[in-house]
Each structure stands twice: as C-alpha cells, then as structure tokens.
Motif scaffolding. Structure first.
Motif, PDB file in Angstrom:
ATOM      1  N   ALA A 163     100.129 -44.307  -8.872  1.00  0.00           N
ATOM      2  CA  ALA A 163      98.937 -43.739  -8.250  1.00  0.00           C
ATOM      3  C   ALA A 163      99.114 -43.644  -6.740  1.00  0.00           C
ATOM      4  CB  ALA A 163      97.718 -44.596  -8.577  1.00  0.00           C
ATOM      5  N   GLU A 164      98.384 -42.746  -6.137  1.00  0.00           N
ATOM      6  CA  GLU A 164      98.408 -42.558  -4.686  1.00  0.00           C
ATOM      7  C   GLU A 164      98.185 -43.876  -3.946  1.00  0.00           C
ATOM      8  OE1 GLU A 164      95.065 -41.031  -1.617  1.00  0.00           O
ATOM      9  OE2 GLU A 164      95.431 -39.724  -3.338  1.00  0.00           O
ATOM     10  N   ILE A 172     106.666 -44.785   4.744  1.00  0.00           N
ATOM     11  CA  ILE A 172     106.020 -44.878   3.428  1.00  0.00           C
ATOM     12  C   ILE A 172     104.828 -43.930   3.357  1.00  0.00           C
ATOM     13  CG2 ILE A 172     104.739 -46.403   1.862  1.00  0.00           C
ATOM     14  CD1 ILE A 172     107.807 -46.913   1.900  1.00  0.00           C
ATOM     15  N   PHE A 173     104.004 -43.896   4.401  1.00  0.00           N
ATOM     16  CA  PHE A 173     102.867 -42.967   4.422  1.00  0.00           C
ATOM     17  C   PHE A 173     103.342 -41.516   4.381  1.00  0.00           C
ATOM     18  CE2 PHE A 173     100.318 -46.413   6.773  1.00  0.00           C
ATOM     19  CZ  PHE A 173      99.663 -46.819   5.622  1.00  0.00           C
ATOM     20  N   THR A 174     104.443 -41.219   5.062  1.00  0.00           N
ATOM     21  CA  THR A 174     104.998 -39.859   5.030  1.00  0.00           C
ATOM     22  C   THR A 174     105.417 -39.489   3.612  1.00  0.00           C
ATOM     23  OG1 THR A 174     105.714 -39.992   7.339  1.00  0.00           O
ATOM     24  CG2 THR A 174     106.806 -38.349   5.952  1.00  0.00           C
ATOM     25  N   TYR A 225     101.540 -36.692  -2.618  1.00  0.00           N
ATOM     26  CA  TYR A 225     100.133 -36.313  -2.800  1.00  0.00           C
ATOM     27  C   TYR A 225      99.662 -35.436  -1.634  1.00  0.00           C
ATOM     28  CZ  TYR A 225     100.173 -39.815  -6.450  1.00  0.00           C
ATOM     29  OH  TYR A 225     100.476 -40.517  -7.583  1.00  0.00           O
ATOM     30  N   PRO A 226     100.199 -34.227  -1.508  1.00  0.00           N
ATOM     31  CA  PRO A 226      99.898 -33.387  -0.346  1.00  0.00           C
ATOM     32  C   PRO A 226      98.462 -32.873  -0.273  1.00  0.00           C
ATOM     33  CG  PRO A 226     101.157 -32.143  -1.948  1.00  0.00           C
ATOM     34  CD  PRO A 226     101.123 -33.570  -2.432  1.00  0.00           C
ATOM     35  N   LYS A 252      94.867 -32.748   9.545  1.00  0.00           N
ATOM     36  CA  LYS A 252      95.243 -32.341   8.183  1.00  0.00           C
ATOM     37  C   LYS A 252      94.285 -32.961   7.166  1.00  0.00           C
ATOM     38  CE  LYS A 252     100.193 -31.571   8.819  1.00  0.00           C
ATOM     39  NZ  LYS A 252     101.548 -32.010   8.438  1.00  0.00           N
ATOM     40  N   ALA A 253      93.943 -34.229   7.384  1.00  0.00           N
ATOM     41  CA  ALA A 253      92.993 -34.902   6.489  1.00  0.00           C
ATOM     42  C   ALA A 253      91.637 -34.212   6.549  1.00  0.00           C
ATOM     43  CB  ALA A 253      92.866 -36.373   6.864  1.00  0.00           C
TER      44      ALA A 253
END
Length: 138
Positions: A59-60, A82-84, A90-91, A119-120
C-alpha cells in the motif's frame, strides 16, 4: 489490524482464513536499516517483482511510513529517495507529493518543497492546510 483479528477468529473456529500480508516498509527497514535508501529501494523492487510479492502489503502508506521513519531519524536524504519512489509508484496521490515536499523543506530546499506541494495541490485542490503551507514557504 482487522485482517489479523479475522484470521485468528477463523483459526479458532476451524474456518478458512487468509494470511495477512506483512508490512513491506517495516520489513525493508529491519533488513536494511544500516544501509542507505538505494539498498532499500533495490530490495523493494526485488520483492515486488518476485513470487513473494503476495505475502507483503504494498500500500501507498508502506513507503510513506518508511520515509517518515527515516525523516524522524535525521536521514533526510534517504527519506527523500523513499518518498520519490512513492511518487513513481503512486503518481496520482496528493499525499506522496505532500510528504516529498515536506522532506525537501526539511532538507532546506524550498524550491523543490514548494514544487511538490504544488503537485499535491493540483491533485487535491481543496486542501486548505496544503494551501496554507505553500503560502508560508519563504
């Protein structure tokens, strides 16, 4: 947690049950905690492409939790990696860009922090908290 509870109840009742997938984020951290994010990412991709895949939860939230653990442990560059990865997996999730933006800000990179917050926000434009955080980047 509900999956574990249901499996235990079914086992006790002699009913069929499904095994509960293990946390991929926690498992990777245990296996590679003394190594860098590159090694963690390699292991993630290796497991995701293997027959063991079904025994893990991908999962995300798994990579996000791992990233925040690294961030809280002052491993900011590892957290960013890791976040990248999570943004690639999960784009379409605002949360993954929000987390990456936070990590970049913690690293002192306001430009990339703002870029990822934007982006968010593009994915979740009604997020007032995110709008406020963007406005407060100086």
């Amino acid at each position: 947690m509900m999956g574990i509870r249901a499996a235990i109840i079914n086992i006790l009742n002699g009913s069929p049950y499904q095994t509960v997938p293990r946390s991929i984020g926690a498992w990777i951290y245990r296996e590679k905690q003394t190594e860098g994010a590159d090694s963690m990412i390699d292991l993630y991709q290796q497991i995701k492409g293997s027959v063991e895949r079904d025994s893990f939860d991908f999962a995300e939230s798994e990579l996000n939790t791992l990233g925040y653990h690294l961030l809280r442990s002052a491993r900011v560059d590892d957290a960013i990696k890791i976040f990248t990865l999570n943004t690639h997996v999960y784009p379409k999730s605002a949360n993954v860009y929000d987390s990456l933006g936070e990590a970049y800000l913690k690293a002192g990179n306001k430009e990339l922090g703002r870029k990822n917050y934007l982006k968010a926000l593009a994915i979740h434009p009604a997020d007032k908290d995110l709008q406020l955080r963007i406005a407060n980047i100086r």
